[in-house]
Design a protein around this motif. Structure first.
Motif, PDB file in Angstrom:
ATOM      1  N   GLU A   1       4.975  50.498 218.926  1.00 58.28           N
ATOM      2  CA  GLU A   1       5.864  51.523 219.469  1.00 58.28           C
ATOM      3  C   GLU A   1       6.097  52.675 218.480  1.00 58.28           C
ATOM      4  O   GLU A   1       6.547  52.471 217.354  1.00 58.28           O
ATOM      5  CB  GLU A   1       7.200  50.866 219.830  1.00 58.28           C
ATOM      6  N   GLY A   2       5.737  53.894 218.924  1.00 55.37           N
ATOM      7  CA  GLY A   2       5.953  55.084 218.114  1.00 55.37           C
ATOM      8  C   GLY A   2       4.931  55.287 217.021  1.00 55.37           C
ATOM      9  O   GLY A   2       4.944  56.321 216.344  1.00 55.37           O
TER      10      GLY A   2
ATOM     11  N   TYR B   1       3.199  54.319 223.112  1.00 52.63           N
ATOM     12  CA  TYR B   1       4.494  53.859 223.623  1.00 52.63           C
ATOM     13  C   TYR B   1       4.292  52.940 224.828  1.00 52.63           C
ATOM     14  O   TYR B   1       3.291  53.041 225.552  1.00 52.63           O
ATOM     15  CB  TYR B   1       5.367  55.041 224.057  1.00 52.63           C
TER      16      TYR B   1
ATOM     17  N   VAL C   1       8.767  58.769 227.715  1.00 56.04           N
ATOM     18  CA  VAL C   1       7.820  58.542 226.616  1.00 56.04           C
ATOM     19  C   VAL C   1       6.719  59.596 226.598  1.00 56.04           C
ATOM     20  O   VAL C   1       6.216  59.952 225.516  1.00 56.04           O
ATOM     21  CB  VAL C   1       7.239  57.108 226.649  1.00 56.04           C
TER      22      VAL C   1
ATOM     23  N   LYS D   1       8.203  62.373 224.680  1.00 57.37           N
ATOM     24  CA  LYS D   1       8.208  62.090 223.254  1.00 57.37           C
ATOM     25  C   LYS D   1       6.891  62.515 222.609  1.00 57.37           C
ATOM     26  O   LYS D   1       6.853  62.967 221.464  1.00 57.37           O
ATOM     27  CB  LYS D   1       8.416  60.588 223.017  1.00 57.37           C
ATOM     28  N   CYS D   2       5.801  62.349 223.352  1.00 62.77           N
ATOM     29  CA  CYS D   2       4.469  62.671 222.820  1.00 62.77           C
ATOM     30  C   CYS D   2       4.171  64.167 222.882  1.00 62.77           C
ATOM     31  O   CYS D   2       3.805  64.777 221.877  1.00 62.77           O
ATOM     32  CB  CYS D   2       3.401  61.905 223.589  1.00 62.77           C
TER      33      CYS D   2
ATOM     34  N   LYS E   1       2.840  64.747 215.937  1.00 58.47           N
ATOM     35  CA  LYS E   1       3.000  63.306 216.076  1.00 58.47           C
ATOM     36  C   LYS E   1       1.861  62.713 216.898  1.00 58.47           C
ATOM     37  O   LYS E   1       1.419  61.586 216.652  1.00 58.47           O
ATOM     38  CB  LYS E   1       4.344  62.971 216.723  1.00 58.47           C
TER      39      LYS E   1
END
Length: 379
Positions: free
Chosen positions: A316-317, A321, A334, A337-338, A344
């Motif tokens: 995770e991360g 994810y 998620v 998040k990306c 990242k």
């Protein structure tokens, strides 16, 4: 050594194993129940043993008459199909394997084991049930089935060890084999100035492709995204689902952002993985997909549901994810998040490549198979 595999079909997740065995000088025979539409025969061409005449007749009536409107009617052959025992025994005895690896606890596998009794070949069962399970069924029917199949079981699905989890006696975790394909140093990111998302999945409801399209339509105004879906479209049920997706794309102004591809050869998939910046598999009830591992081998971070068997390969991360199964809002969370942090994405892609490089090597698979042979079933 001489390796013989028996499985319902020659799935693409077998190709790296076959490649490793052949390149290390081993002989391989792969016996399949039937031939799939998309298969990679670069290293091994399977022998299609098929089904007995009796089952073939019953199955035809079931699929084409009794359940002609049921898209899952063909799945009956996976559980209840059985071969001609004479044909299977001849294939096995002619090849003379040092070990047999048999897929699934099924009627077909039981018939195969019975047909090969007396040949004294070490047998190993392969399925995708987790190493660590919620429970081990031990009622009379399950005990009978287990007694007719090899006691040693290998699985590429780790599950989660913890309170209340149990491990079946004879069960061994053997990771999927996957070759590193495109290193982080070689990868080209954000081609055409966009974040390019890839989804590899059959065109069927369970894959939740429509859910992914709905999320894309929400994010399209704020983020410069494209989505490519590559999947098998082999019957009229899958064709109908693909047409449903096409209507949604047209009605929501996504024509320039979304590309739907079908029935690509395995080698044609490489370019798609190489061009992707993020891999998303939104499917539910996924036993153990290999596509996110393929993505990681191309330095692409991966997202899949928390019920997917191979979610155990995602840290995770770090390299991707997991989202709550069938939860559109959590999948959107998620994805955001990306795509909100391109740097990242690159870091997670590098970590995914490292995971494949270190933990999905052919040598690990081979060593574990040899260890399993020593305690395998020699019936």
């Amino acid at each position: 050594m001489r390796f013989l595999y028996v499985a319902h079909r020659y799935h693409t997740n077998q190709a790296p194993i076959m490649k490793g065995l052949v390149e290390h000088g081993h002989s391989v025979c792969f016996v399949s129940h039937y031939q799939g539409k998309l298969e990679d025969y670069a290293y091994v061409t399977p022998v299609v043993a098929g089904y007995s005449g009796l089952f073939s007749a019953v199955n035809w009536i079931y699929v084409h008459i009794l359940q002609r409107k049921n898209s899952k009617a063909c799945d009956m052959r996976l559980k209840y199909g059985f071969p001609s025992m004479r044909r299977v025994r001849k294939i096995v005895s002619d090849f003379g394997p040092d070990v047999m690896i048999i897929r699934e606890r099924s009627v077909y596998s039981i018939f195969t084991c019975l047909a090969c009794r007396g040949l004294h070949i070490p047998m190993i069962l392969y399925n995708q049930s987790p190493l660590w399970e919620d429970e081990i069924k031990n009622d009379l029917p399950h005990r009978i089935v287990k007694s007719l199949l090899p006691p040693v079981r290998i699985t590429p699905v780790l599950g989660v060890e913890g309170e209340g989890k149990v491990k079946e006696e004879g069960a061994v975790f053997v990771p999927f084999v996957m070759e590193p394909r495109l290193s982080p140093k070689e990868k080209k990111w954000f081609q055409n100035g966009k974040i390019n998302i890839l989804c590899v999945a059959k065109y069927e409801e369970r894959k939740n492709i429509l859910m992914l399209l709905e999320i894309l339509s929400r994010l399209a105004d704020e983020y410069n995204l494209t989505l490519t879906v590559a999947g098998e479209c082999a019957d009229h049920f899958e064709r109908a689902y693909k047409e449903k997706l096409e209507r949604f794309i047209s009605e929501n102004g996504l024509t320039k952002r979304v590309t739907l591809l079908e029935n690509l050869a395995h080698q044609d998939m490489e370019e798609l993985y190489a061009c992707a910046d993020l891999f998303v598999l939104p499917s539910t009830r996924e036993p153990a997909s290999v596509s996110q591992l393929e993505a990681m081998s191309f330095s692409v971070p991966a997202i899949c549901s928390d019920t997917n068997g191979t979610s155990c390969y995602i840290i995770e991360g770090m390299n991707g994810y997991r989202f709550q199964d069938n939860n559109k809002e959590d999948l959107q969370r998620v994805i955001l998040k990306c795509i909100s942090d391109p740097d990242k994405l690159k870091a997670m892609g590098a970590n995914g490549y490292k995971e494949i490089e270190e933990n999905c090597k052919f040598d690990i698979y081979y060593e574990k198979i040899i260890a399993c042979m020593e305690k395998g079933d020699h019936r």
